[in-house]
Motif scaffolding. Structure first.
Motif, mmCIF file in Angstrom:
data_model
loop_
_atom_site.group_PDB
_atom_site.id
_atom_site.type_symbol
_atom_site.label_atom_id
_atom_site.label_comp_id
_atom_site.label_asym_id
_atom_site.label_seq_id
_atom_site.Cartn_x
_atom_site.Cartn_y
_atom_site.Cartn_z
ATOM 1 N N TRP A 179 30.691 -20.838 -15.376
ATOM 2 C CA TRP A 179 31.476 -21.303 -16.520
ATOM 3 C C TRP A 179 31.510 -22.824 -16.612
ATOM 4 C CZ3 TRP A 179 36.214 -17.548 -15.709
ATOM 5 C CH2 TRP A 179 35.840 -16.267 -16.153
ATOM 6 N N TRP A 180 31.515 -23.470 -15.465
ATOM 7 C CA TRP A 180 31.672 -24.925 -15.464
ATOM 8 C C TRP A 180 30.555 -25.587 -14.664
ATOM 9 C CZ3 TRP A 180 36.202 -22.037 -13.815
ATOM 10 C CH2 TRP A 180 37.088 -21.801 -14.873
ATOM 11 N N ASN A 181 30.348 -26.877 -14.948
ATOM 12 C CA ASN A 181 29.450 -27.660 -14.104
ATOM 13 C C ASN A 181 30.118 -27.803 -12.755
ATOM 14 O OD1 ASN A 181 27.705 -28.143 -16.218
ATOM 15 N ND2 ASN A 181 28.717 -30.048 -16.795
ATOM 16 N N SER A 182 29.452 -27.330 -11.708
ATOM 17 C CA SER A 182 30.094 -27.449 -10.407
ATOM 18 C C SER A 182 29.086 -27.919 -9.372
ATOM 19 C CB SER A 182 30.704 -26.116 -9.978
ATOM 20 O OG SER A 182 29.692 -25.248 -9.543
ATOM 21 N N LEU A 183 29.625 -28.419 -8.274
ATOM 22 C CA LEU A 183 28.780 -28.888 -7.174
ATOM 23 C C LEU A 183 28.247 -27.697 -6.391
ATOM 24 C CD1 LEU A 183 27.866 -31.474 -5.729
ATOM 25 C CD2 LEU A 183 29.938 -31.386 -4.377
ATOM 26 N N HIS A 184 29.047 -26.640 -6.347
ATOM 27 C CA HIS A 184 28.657 -25.453 -5.596
ATOM 28 C C HIS A 184 27.476 -24.771 -6.275
ATOM 29 C CE1 HIS A 184 29.017 -21.573 -3.576
ATOM 30 N NE2 HIS A 184 29.805 -22.148 -2.703
ATOM 31 N N GLN A 185 26.599 -24.195 -5.474
ATOM 32 C CA GLN A 185 25.454 -23.481 -6.029
ATOM 33 C C GLN A 185 25.887 -22.177 -6.693
ATOM 34 O OE1 GLN A 185 23.580 -22.127 -2.063
ATOM 35 N NE2 GLN A 185 23.768 -20.279 -3.293
ATOM 36 N N GLY A 186 24.988 -21.583 -7.494
ATOM 37 C CA GLY A 186 25.244 -20.253 -8.048
ATOM 38 C C GLY A 186 25.051 -19.207 -6.961
ATOM 39 N N ALA A 187 25.233 -17.942 -7.326
ATOM 40 C CA ALA A 187 25.147 -16.874 -6.331
ATOM 41 C C ALA A 187 23.693 -16.641 -5.920
ATOM 42 C CB ALA A 187 25.738 -15.595 -6.890
ATOM 43 N N THR A 188 23.453 -16.568 -4.612
ATOM 44 C CA THR A 188 22.114 -16.267 -4.102
ATOM 45 C C THR A 188 21.868 -14.772 -4.149
ATOM 46 O OG1 THR A 188 22.050 -18.207 -2.686
ATOM 47 C CG2 THR A 188 20.628 -16.399 -2.076
ATOM 48 N N ILE A 189 22.881 -13.993 -3.759
ATOM 49 C CA ILE A 189 22.741 -12.546 -3.835
ATOM 50 C C ILE A 189 23.696 -12.003 -4.890
ATOM 51 C CG2 ILE A 189 21.746 -11.844 -1.636
ATOM 52 C CD1 ILE A 189 24.453 -11.892 -0.428
ATOM 53 N N THR A 190 23.136 -11.292 -5.857
ATOM 54 C CA THR A 190 23.970 -10.673 -6.886
ATOM 55 C C THR A 190 23.650 -9.191 -6.908
ATOM 56 O OG1 THR A 190 22.299 -11.138 -8.513
ATOM 57 C CG2 THR A 190 24.078 -12.712 -8.354
ATOM 58 N N LYS A 191 24.523 -8.449 -7.571
ATOM 59 C CA LYS A 191 24.385 -7.002 -7.555
ATOM 60 C C LYS A 191 23.140 -6.546 -8.313
ATOM 61 C CE LYS A 191 28.715 -5.644 -7.111
ATOM 62 N NZ LYS A 191 29.916 -5.790 -7.906
ATOM 63 N N PHE A 192 22.824 -7.260 -9.384
ATOM 64 C CA PHE A 192 21.811 -6.715 -10.292
ATOM 65 C C PHE A 192 20.428 -7.324 -10.113
ATOM 66 C CE2 PHE A 192 26.001 -6.531 -12.322
ATOM 67 C CZ PHE A 192 26.146 -5.157 -12.321
ATOM 68 N N ALA A 193 20.371 -8.559 -9.636
ATOM 69 C CA ALA A 193 19.064 -9.194 -9.534
ATOM 70 C C ALA A 193 18.597 -9.229 -8.080
ATOM 71 C CB ALA A 193 19.135 -10.606 -10.090
ATOM 72 N N LYS A 194 17.324 -9.496 -7.912
ATOM 73 C CA LYS A 194 16.773 -9.660 -6.573
ATOM 74 C C LYS A 194 17.381 -10.915 -5.957
ATOM 75 C CE LYS A 194 12.099 -9.594 -4.912
ATOM 76 N NZ LYS A 194 12.497 -10.326 -3.810
ATOM 77 N N PRO A 195 17.713 -10.913 -4.652
ATOM 78 C CA PRO A 195 18.267 -12.129 -4.048
ATOM 79 C C PRO A 195 17.268 -13.285 -4.138
ATOM 80 C CG PRO A 195 18.408 -10.253 -2.538
ATOM 81 C CD PRO A 195 17.595 -9.811 -3.705
ATOM 82 N N SER A 196 17.814 -14.526 -4.290
ATOM 83 C CA SER A 196 16.934 -15.688 -4.352
ATOM 84 C C SER A 196 16.577 -16.172 -2.949
ATOM 85 C CB SER A 196 17.596 -16.829 -5.110
ATOM 86 O OG SER A 196 18.270 -16.344 -6.228
ATOM 87 N N MET A 197 16.289 -15.231 -2.073
ATOM 88 C CA MET A 197 15.787 -15.585 -0.754
ATOM 89 C C MET A 197 14.872 -14.464 -0.289
ATOM 90 S SD MET A 197 19.282 -15.080 1.542
ATOM 91 C CE MET A 197 19.568 -16.769 1.888
ATOM 92 N N PRO A 198 13.961 -14.750 0.635
ATOM 93 C CA PRO A 198 13.044 -13.708 1.095
ATOM 94 C C PRO A 198 13.753 -12.718 2.014
ATOM 95 C CG PRO A 198 12.644 -15.736 2.277
ATOM 96 C CD PRO A 198 13.662 -16.057 1.242
ATOM 97 N N PRO A 199 13.155 -11.518 2.216
ATOM 98 C CA PRO A 199 13.796 -10.481 3.034
ATOM 99 C C PRO A 199 14.143 -10.939 4.443
ATOM 100 C CG PRO A 199 11.690 -9.699 2.133
ATOM 101 C CD PRO A 199 11.892 -11.065 1.610
ATOM 102 N N GLU A 200 13.325 -11.818 5.045
ATOM 103 C CA GLU A 200 13.648 -12.221 6.423
ATOM 104 C C GLU A 200 14.922 -13.055 6.484
ATOM 105 O OE1 GLU A 200 10.762 -12.877 4.801
ATOM 106 O OE2 GLU A 200 9.736 -14.650 5.633
ATOM 107 N N MET A 201 15.423 -13.494 5.320
ATOM 108 C CA MET A 201 16.731 -14.157 5.296
ATOM 109 C C MET A 201 17.822 -13.212 4.797
ATOM 110 S SD MET A 201 15.910 -17.863 3.714
ATOM 111 C CE MET A 201 15.029 -19.126 4.582
ATOM 112 N N TYR A 202 17.509 -12.420 3.725
ATOM 113 C CA TYR A 202 18.632 -11.641 3.167
ATOM 114 C C TYR A 202 18.951 -10.384 3.960
ATOM 115 C CZ TYR A 202 15.573 -8.522 0.229
ATOM 116 O OH TYR A 202 14.670 -7.617 -0.227
ATOM 117 N N ILE A 203 17.997 -9.861 4.732
ATOM 118 C CA ILE A 203 18.347 -8.680 5.541
ATOM 119 C C ILE A 203 19.398 -9.053 6.608
ATOM 120 C CG2 ILE A 203 17.494 -6.864 7.080
ATOM 121 C CD1 ILE A 203 14.896 -6.928 5.427
ATOM 122 N N PRO A 204 19.172 -10.109 7.415
ATOM 123 C CA PRO A 204 20.258 -10.470 8.350
ATOM 124 C C PRO A 204 21.561 -10.831 7.642
ATOM 125 C CG PRO A 204 18.496 -12.117 8.382
ATOM 126 C CD PRO A 204 17.970 -10.945 7.643
#
Lengths: 250, 161
Positions: A179-204
């Motif tokens: 909603w707002w300009n923020s310093l924090h990043q957006g979500a890396t893992i979301t329910k509907f989309a593929k995570p923005s990281m490879p499996p060797e990171m998102y599985i752990p």
């Protein structure tokens, strides 16, 4: 439909049910957390930008997610407590609030420790961070209200109302980065989309999240048992339990 | 459901919905103030143009090739952009580790003549993407250099070091 739930409105039935769950929850939480955190901290590859510093994600994201999930659970318990006036639901508010507060605090602390080397600041009055801080105050407020009255049911009612009203903060925390300009990043893992990281990171990471869920459940289970005992101390079944424990000791 | 419970449920739900609507109005009214920073386009083409001398935060991408460092001091200047206009940022101090060309940053400072921001603080932003260095090299052509390896110092050090 809900008839099977009815016995657990009584403290005694809930106490024994939770007692049966507790060892399984504790053991599986320890095991899954050990695997997840070990995997994340030691075996997962470093990030191309942040190097090894990003590994705090394996604590930060699970604690932040669970702090919001736990609040939602507490709000549902508050709704049940207000509408159906079931005492175990009231007590579970007192069981959940401190656990959620600690999770929120961990997420703020790990966020600050991560923000300093990466962003260059411990704290910024950014929408995400501020709303998460408000979540911590909500937890503390619910806890304070619950214990603020000499009549326990009045306290539980007041705490339930605050817990329910505070639930509007949960979508604000979640969507603040969109909603707002923020310093924090957006979500890396979301329910509907593929995570923005490879499996060797998102599985752990998923293993860590699952481990945090089990750990949170174990803590809440134990705290709820204590609360049931504390509230029903004068009841015969608790007296019998205490006598039984004494006999065993001798 | 017992009517008494139904009434309580309706009361509780209307309380939550009411607070939700109130919160929505508050946040809509505050929407611009909740932003941590303005992008250069919001700043220069938005409804409320900031005055010279106003304190503000500007956030965007560091333009490739625009970073100029002073050889003897910690002074640095660079251009920040989002989709359209650019803003020049002047800063004196240590930049965060993630600061690099093409990276998102947030600079807090005072607006000066000619779309220049004299910054007192520069923060680095990063996106939600994480990947191992080998993958980044293959996908984005970003070569990761371990700062502890000798290779890291084969390039002439840039000013300020």
């Amino acid at each position: 439909m809900w008839r099977w739930l009815h016995p657990y409105a009584k403290g005694e039935a809930s106490y024994h049910l939770l007692g049966r769950w507790l060892p399984w929850l504790t053991a599986s939480a320890l095991l899954v957390l050990l695997i997840g955190i070990g995997w994340g901290l030691v075996f997962a590859p470093p990030d191309y930008q942040q190097g090894d510093s990003y590994r705090i994600i394996f604590i930060h994201v699970p604690s932040a997610m669970l702090s919001m999930g736990t609040y939602t659970g507490m709000a549902i318990a508050a709704l049940v407590a207000l509408v159906w006036q079931i005492r175990t639901a009231e007590w579970s508010i007192a069981a959940i609030a401190p656990v959620g507060a600690v999770l929120t605090f961990i997420s703020l602390l790990t966020g600050a420790a991560w923000g300093k080397p990466m962003w260059g600041t411990w704290w910024e009055w950014d929408a995400r961070m501020t709303s998460q801080l408000i979540l911590l105050f909500l937890y503390l407020g619910v806890l304070a209200l619950y214990h603020a009255f000499s009549d326990n049911r009045t306290g539980a009612k007041a705490a339930s109302i605050l817990a329910l009203v505070g639930v509007v903060n949960i979508p604000i925390i979640h969507f603040s980065v969109y909603w707002w300009n923020s310093l924090h990043q957006g979500a890396t893992i979301t329910k509907f989309a593929k995570p923005s990281m490879p499996p060797e990171m998102y599985i752990p990471l998923f293993v860590c999240i699952f481990g945090f869920m089990l750990m949170t459940a174990a803590f809440i289970t134990q705290r709820l048992r204590h609360e049931i005992l504390r509230q029903e101390l004068h009841r015969p079944w608790v007296q019998q339990l205490l006598v039984g424990a004494k006999v065993k000791e001798q | 459901m017992i009517p008494r419970r139904k009434k309580r449920l309706a009361m509780v739900l209307s309380l939550v919905v009411g607070v939700g609507i109130a919160m929505t109005f508050i946040l809509l009214a505050l929407s611009k103030n909740v932003d941590l920073f303005y992008t250069p386009s919001q700043m220069l083409e938005g409804e409320h143009k900031p005055q010279v001398g106003q304190r503000l935060r500007v956030g965007g991408m560091v333009v490739e090739g625009s970073v100029k460092r002073d050889a003897n001091t910690l002074e640095v200047e660079f251009l920040v952009t989002d989709t359209g206009p650019t803003v020049k940022v002047l800063y004196q101090g240590i930049l965060p580790d993630l600061f690099r060309e093409g990276q998102g940053i947030v600079a807090q400072g005072v607006l000066q003549e000619g779309n220049v921001v004299k910054a007192t603080e520069v923060l680095a932003k990063h996106d939600e993407e994480y990947m191992p260095p080998e993958l980044a090299e293959a996908m984005k052509g970003i070569k990761h250099v371990n700062p502890n390896s000798n290779e890291a110092y084969t390039k002439p050090p840039s000013g300020g070091n």
